[in-house]
Design a protein around this motif. Structure first.
Motif, PDB file in Angstrom:
ATOM      1  N   CYS A 324       0.993  -1.230   0.052  1.00  0.00           N
ATOM      2  CA  CYS A 324       0.087  -0.216  -0.053  1.00  0.00           C
ATOM      3  C   CYS A 324       0.699   1.228   0.509  1.00  0.00           C
ATOM      4  CB  CYS A 324      -0.910  -0.183   1.046  1.00  0.00           C
ATOM      5  SG  CYS A 324      -0.296   0.369   3.354  1.00  0.00           S
ATOM      6  N   THR A 325       0.263   2.519  -0.164  1.00  0.00           N
ATOM      7  CA  THR A 325       1.340   3.817  -0.031  1.00  0.00           C
ATOM      8  C   THR A 325       1.888   3.535   1.036  1.00  0.00           C
ATOM      9  OG1 THR A 325      -0.959   4.404  -0.788  1.00  0.00           O
ATOM     10  CG2 THR A 325       0.305   6.163  -0.062  1.00  0.00           C
ATOM     11  N   GLY A 326       1.713   3.366   1.929  1.00  0.00           N
ATOM     12  CA  GLY A 326       2.584   3.746   3.040  1.00  0.00           C
ATOM     13  C   GLY A 326       3.082   5.045   3.937  1.00  0.00           C
ATOM     14  N   CYS A 330       0.493   7.884   3.602  1.00  0.00           N
ATOM     15  CA  CYS A 330      -0.321   8.209   3.891  1.00  0.00           C
ATOM     16  C   CYS A 330      -0.261   7.911   6.177  1.00  0.00           C
ATOM     17  CB  CYS A 330      -1.463   5.733   4.041  1.00  0.00           C
ATOM     18  SG  CYS A 330      -2.537   5.704   4.875  1.00  0.00           S
ATOM     19  N   LYS A 332      -2.067   7.099   8.194  1.00  0.00           N
ATOM     20  CA  LYS A 332      -3.018   5.880   8.896  1.00  0.00           C
ATOM     21  C   LYS A 332      -1.283   4.850   9.337  1.00  0.00           C
ATOM     22  CE  LYS A 332      -7.495   5.713   8.266  1.00  0.00           C
ATOM     23  NZ  LYS A 332      -7.815   7.133   8.089  1.00  0.00           N
ATOM     24  N   SER A 333      -0.357   4.747   8.090  1.00  0.00           N
ATOM     25  CA  SER A 333       0.310   3.793   8.528  1.00  0.00           C
ATOM     26  C   SER A 333       1.694   3.581   8.927  1.00  0.00           C
ATOM     27  CB  SER A 333       1.403   3.674   7.170  1.00  0.00           C
ATOM     28  OG  SER A 333       2.113   2.506   6.764  1.00  0.00           O
ATOM     29  N   SER A 357       1.421  -4.391   4.035  1.00  0.00           N
ATOM     30  CA  SER A 357      -0.132  -3.059   4.192  1.00  0.00           C
ATOM     31  C   SER A 357       0.223  -2.474   5.765  1.00  0.00           C
ATOM     32  CB  SER A 357      -1.019  -4.438   4.849  1.00  0.00           C
ATOM     33  OG  SER A 357      -2.211  -3.371   4.607  1.00  0.00           O
ATOM     34  N   GLY A 358       0.180  -1.180   5.309  1.00  0.00           N
ATOM     35  CA  GLY A 358       0.451  -0.203   6.119  1.00  0.00           C
ATOM     36  C   GLY A 358      -0.199  -0.424   8.074  1.00  0.00           C
ATOM     37  N   CYS A 359      -1.243  -0.473   7.520  1.00  0.00           N
ATOM     38  CA  CYS A 359      -2.419  -0.798   8.575  1.00  0.00           C
ATOM     39  C   CYS A 359      -2.998  -2.132   8.434  1.00  0.00           C
ATOM     40  CB  CYS A 359      -3.150   0.124   8.845  1.00  0.00           C
ATOM     41  SG  CYS A 359      -4.505   0.699   7.877  1.00  0.00           S
ATOM     42  N   ARG A 361      -6.701  -1.795   7.423  1.00  0.00           N
ATOM     43  CA  ARG A 361      -7.054  -1.637   5.821  1.00  0.00           C
ATOM     44  C   ARG A 361      -6.844  -2.302   4.631  1.00  0.00           C
ATOM     45  NH1 ARG A 361      -9.595   4.892   6.090  1.00  0.00           N
ATOM     46  NH2 ARG A 361     -10.538   3.520   4.305  1.00  0.00           N
ATOM     47  N   SER A 362      -5.502  -2.702   4.553  1.00  0.00           N
ATOM     48  CA  SER A 362      -5.026  -3.381   3.184  1.00  0.00           C
ATOM     49  C   SER A 362      -6.025  -2.697   2.133  1.00  0.00           C
ATOM     50  CB  SER A 362      -6.312  -5.155   3.173  1.00  0.00           C
ATOM     51  OG  SER A 362      -5.149  -5.857   4.285  1.00  0.00           O
ATOM     52  N   CYS A 363      -5.666  -1.602   1.732  1.00  0.00           N
ATOM     53  CA  CYS A 363      -5.646  -0.709   0.589  1.00  0.00           C
ATOM     54  C   CYS A 363      -5.621  -1.888  -0.654  1.00  0.00           C
ATOM     55  CB  CYS A 363      -5.702   0.328   0.505  1.00  0.00           C
ATOM     56  SG  CYS A 363      -6.412   1.729   2.048  1.00  0.00           S
TER      57      CYS A 363
HETATM   58  S1  SF4 Z   1      -3.648   0.056   4.305  1.00  0.00           S
HETATM   59 FE1  SF4 Z   1      -3.113   0.870   5.310  1.00  0.00          FE
HETATM   60  S2  SF4 Z   1      -1.334   2.512   5.920  1.00  0.00           S
HETATM   61 FE2  SF4 Z   1      -2.148   1.172   4.240  1.00  0.00          FE
HETATM   62  S3  SF4 Z   1      -2.397   3.219   2.527  1.00  0.00           S
HETATM   63 FE3  SF4 Z   1      -4.408   1.785   3.432  1.00  0.00          FE
HETATM   64  S4  SF4 Z   1      -4.640   2.973   5.322  1.00  0.00           S
HETATM   65 FE4  SF4 Z   1      -3.031   3.780   4.934  1.00  0.00          FE
END
Ligand code: SF4
Length: 411
Positions: A324-326, A330, A332-333, A357-359, A361-363
């Motif tokens: 993900c973006t990280g 982001c 949230k990461s 995944s940074g959190c 939410r698994s975007c």
């Molecule tokens: S998975 Fe979490 S940390 Fe990664 S881009 Fe989505 S919200 Fe941000």
């Protein structure tokens, strides 16, 4: 067009019908990202592009440049009503049952023109599947339709086309020509019934039986839904076909596919891709397919794609890694997932897919991936396999690589 705030500046999503853009449009996106953003562009898992790092004082100019390039919605306020996914090979796979590209265009136009449908959540998503050999069948959709022949499609709600006996079956079938009316009836019924908190079809289904939804849809239609579809199953697709050289439809051209490492392009790479082919299709695997390539140019083109840093074979580490973006983009990461994935790529075992995944939410992954590394702190990850519980905790990337190597049979 929507520009969402992110830690690294504005994020401008460019929705692409069937994931497609011309070479001129790709150059316009690359130029706009340099002029108004950070020069980086994301390939998304819905086959769209996102310009990152848009400066606040540049938003209007950016949107105007993208609209001039033909990348905006057809009516103001309808940017989000373009969330219709199809196969990257829609209209190009001679094995498909139906060319769904015209149908996708019709649905996108219809949804954009009806102001009531602008109330739908930007995440409300449709899929139209022509039975292509390459299709993303793992993502759930609020409404999905799948061809069973050139004349008929089956559909379902809040899920995906069934592939196995124990999957939720399709709900009904309609003639191809009836699909626009069916989709309109489904979307209007959703808006009739949904409470403000019910933004997705799965939310509505928690309070409203599916038979009631179908009953109301039937009342809106001038034809009967065929409910005798219980046994239909979608034949498997092959995600590896997003790589390599493939004959394009029944014509003389070929298309060539390659993976964008970690779904992140810079402006120079996108411009270079535009120089290689007149049309580009983005895919839900965050990869690209270059279209209308003369067969004689295909092999050199694969080498040029590799020279640009794209993965050209499904076995390469960057073909099996998503992140993900990280933390740079982001808030949230817990970790810089893309930088950590770059590190992991150097010691990936020869098989297996990994998602960072940074959190929770698994975007980056709307579908299940063999192994997920879930960030818990900078450079530290919990490792998940099939089970909901982590199988290892607080691993560094080096420890994760060793764990993966031990658990990979071919390693
Ligand atoms: S998975 Fe979490 S940390 Fe990664 S881009 Fe989505 S919200 Fe941000």
């Amino acid at each position: 067009m929507r520009i969402a705030p992110a830690r690294d500046g504005g994020l401008c999503r460019i929705r692409l019908a069937s994931g497609e853009l011309t070479a001129a449009q790709a150059r316009a996106v690359a130029q706009a990202s340099l002029e108004f953003g950070s020069g980086f562009i994301d390939a998304t898992n819905r086959a769209n592009l996102q310009i990152r790092g848009v400066r606040e004082d540049s938003q209007e100019a950016l949107v105007s440049q993208l609209v001039d390039a033909g990348l905006g919605p057809v009516t103001p306020g309808s940017d989000d009503q373009r969330n219709v996914m199809s196969s990257p090979l829609a209209g190009l796979d001679s094995h498909a049952l139906l060319d769904v590209a015209p149908l996708v265009s019709t649905l996108i136009g219809q949804m954009q023109r009806d102001a009531r449908l602008h109330q739908l959540s930007p995440k409300f998503a449709l899929m139209v599947d022509g039975g292509e050999r390459l299709a993303m069948l793992d993502h759930p959709h609020d409404v999905w339709l799948s061809a069973v022949s050139a004349e008929r499609l089956v559909f379902g709600l809040a899920g995906r086309p069934p592939r196995f006996e124990n999957n939720a079956p399709a709900l009904a079938a309609v003639k191809t020509g009836h699909v626009p009316a069916l989709v309109d009836a489904l979307l209007q019924t959703f808006l009739d019934l949904a409470q403000p908190w019910q933004t997705r079809m799965r939310d509505l289904l928690t309070t409203c039986p599916i038979e009631e939804i179908l009953g109301r849809v039937q009342e809106k239609l001038g034809f009967l839904l065929d409910r005798d579809v219980e046994h239909w199953r979608r034949p498997a697709s092959d995600a590896r076909l997003r790589f390599g050289v493939h004959r394009q439809g029944t014509g003389d051209s070929v298309c060539v596919g390659a993976q964008v490492p970690l779904g992140r392009l810079d402006a120079a790479t996108l411009s270079a891709l535009a120089d290689l082919a007149p049309r580009i299709r983005m895919t839900p695997w965050q990869s690209v397919m270059l279209l209308d390539v003369p067969p004689a140019d295909a092999r050199p083109l694969v080498e040029q794609l590799a020279a640009l840093g794209l993965a050209t074979s499904p076995d390469e580490p960057f073909a099996r890694l998503i992140a993900c973006t990280g933390s740079p983009g982001c808030a949230k990461s817990f970790a810089d997932t893309k930088a950590d994935a770059q590190l992991l790529a150097r010691s990936m075992p020869p098989a297996g897919d990994v998602h960072l995944s940074g959190c929770a939410r698994s975007c980056a992954a709307a579908h299940r991936v063999e192994t997920t590394l879930m960030a818990v702190a900078p450079g530290r990850y919990d490792l998940y396999g099939d089970a909901p519980e982590a199988v290892a905790r607080h691993l560094t990337i080096e420890q994760a690589a060793r764990w993966l190597a031990r658990s990979t049979p071919d390693a």
